[in-house]
Scaffold this active site. Structure first.
Site, PDB file in Angstrom:
ATOM      1  N   CYS B 114      34.629 -11.747  50.263  1.00 49.31           N
ATOM      2  CA  CYS B 114      34.557 -11.566  51.715  1.00 49.31           C
ATOM      3  C   CYS B 114      33.868 -10.224  51.898  1.00 49.31           C
ATOM      4  O   CYS B 114      34.493  -9.175  51.741  1.00 49.31           O
ATOM      5  CB  CYS B 114      35.945 -11.569  52.355  1.00 49.31           C
ATOM      6  SG  CYS B 114      35.888 -11.191  54.121  1.00 49.31           S
ATOM      7  N   CYS B 117      35.276  -8.079  55.082  1.00 54.50           N
ATOM      8  CA  CYS B 117      36.658  -7.584  55.149  1.00 54.50           C
ATOM      9  C   CYS B 117      37.420  -8.058  53.923  1.00 54.50           C
ATOM     10  O   CYS B 117      37.135  -7.594  52.817  1.00 54.50           O
ATOM     11  CB  CYS B 117      37.335  -7.971  56.459  1.00 54.50           C
ATOM     12  SG  CYS B 117      37.103  -9.680  56.976  1.00 54.50           S
ATOM     13  N   SER B 118      38.363  -8.981  54.089  1.00 52.47           N
ATOM     14  CA  SER B 118      39.194  -9.345  52.939  1.00 52.47           C
ATOM     15  C   SER B 118      39.746 -10.758  53.078  1.00 52.47           C
ATOM     16  O   SER B 118      40.834 -11.043  52.592  1.00 52.47           O
ATOM     17  CB  SER B 118      40.345  -8.355  52.806  1.00 52.47           C
ATOM     18  OG  SER B 118      41.070  -8.329  54.029  1.00 52.47           O
ATOM     19  N   CYS B 119      39.018 -11.654  53.763  1.00 49.77           N
ATOM     20  CA  CYS B 119      39.499 -13.018  53.967  1.00 49.77           C
ATOM     21  C   CYS B 119      39.753 -13.675  52.611  1.00 49.77           C
ATOM     22  O   CYS B 119      38.932 -13.570  51.694  1.00 49.77           O
ATOM     23  CB  CYS B 119      38.480 -13.825  54.757  1.00 49.77           C
ATOM     24  SG  CYS B 119      38.189 -13.131  56.395  1.00 49.77           S
TER      25      CYS B 119
END
Lengths: 110, 212
Positions: B114, B117-119
């Site tokens: 991702c 971000c951090s999906c």
């Protein structure tokens, strides 16, 4: 202009692969986010959370630890949504500081 | 500098990392207390959410993969409509609107990132590892995946194509690794034990069977 989060394609250093077990404070922030977000009260949308994180200054974005960014973003959003005021948050921070650091740090699950 | 030898009247200064951590802990406590006082949630709500988080781990993802390895019809359903096939096994896929399972073969390796971000498919894999959220992984894997995989100890032959997929809040990915050789006699549970978190992100291969 891309925000500080738009880093795909940058050649940065080697990847730190060490495992980090989230602390109680980090897990509590994560839980609060879930309770406020899409799987909870829907106080704000995930896109709003991302916008708040991505609006941090490039320095803060680079230097703040992951869940610190979440906590900063939450503190912005709860003010925007009229749930808390900035002075309520800053007053509480001052009184926690005045009280001393002994009780700081969540004890998740307690 | 110990407290006994500090005559300045100031408390001992924590180092910079500790200072940043403390600022974070103070903000966390302030928000937690205020939101509980406002009735947004209760302390119990937080405890229950933390406990639910702690119960999620990569075992769900491993279970899906092992089942796909032993059941061709299931694998076809999993690749066709991933969310429905995962729910078939009684696993909650979570709030993300879509989830896609990507199949690795002898000549194709998928890697998930991702970049913004951090999906991450948390209901299948638990909390994302720190490296997945790091600037270095997010920045580099889309332009030099082969070098990044090498850092994870994964050497791919030159004829293996690498497809890097970029997750979003609305679209998450899970890698279906190729079944390791020498696993014909293994049970589904034994197969699931070979599937690691990192192999479900695509940066490594599943473990080889031991003592085979």
């Amino acid at each position: 202009m891309p925000g500080p989060h738009d880093i795909g394609g940058q050649i940065l250093g080697s990847i730190d692969r060490s495992e980090h077990v989230p602390t109680d404070t980090e897990r509590t922030v994560d839980a609060m986010q879930m309770l406020m977000g899409a799987s909870g009260r829907k106080t704000y949308r995930i896109d709003e959370m991302r916008r708040a994180i991505e609006s941090l200054s490039p320095e803060d974005y680079a230097n703040f630890a992951y869940y610190n960014k979440w906590a900063r973003a939450m503190s912005v959003l709860v003010v925007e949504k009229g749930i808390l005021t900035e002075s309520e948050i800053s007053d509480r921070i001052s009184s926690i500081r005045a009280e001393g650091m002994d009780n700081v740090g969540a004890k998740a699950g307690s | 500098m110990t407290e006994e030898h500090d005559h300045s009247g100031n408390p001992p200064q924590p180092d910079e990392d500790r200072l940043a951590a403390t600022e974070f802990e103070i903000l966390e406590r302030a928000l937690r207390e205020l939101l509980i006082e406002k009735g947004v949630f209760t302390a119990d709500d937080i405890r229950i959410a933390v406990e639910a988080m702690d119960r999620k781990d990569p075992a769900n993802g491993s279970k899906v993969v092992a089942h796909a390895w032993v059941d061709d019809a299931y694998r076809a359903r999993l690749l066709d409509d991933s969310k429905a096939a995962i729910e078939e096994l009684g696993i909650d896929v979570g709030p993300a609107p879509n989830l896609v399972v990507l199949e690795n073969t002898a000549t194709l390796q998928h890697v998930v990132v991702c970049t913004l971000c951090s999906c991450y498919p948390r209901t299948l894999l638990g909390m994302p590892p720190s490296w997945y959220k790091s600037r270095e992984y997010r920045g580099r894997v889309v332009v030099e995946p082969r070098a990044v995989l090498r850092e994870f100890g994964t050497e791919l032959a030159d004829d293996v194509e690498i497809k890097v997929v970029d997750s979003t809040a609305d679209m998450r990915y899970l890698v279906l690794p190729a079944r390791p050789d020498g696993t014909d006699g293994l049970s589904e549970a034994e197969l699931a034990d070979l599937v690691t978190r990192d192999s479900l992100i695509g940066v490594t291969q599943p473990n080889a069977p031991s003592g085979g």
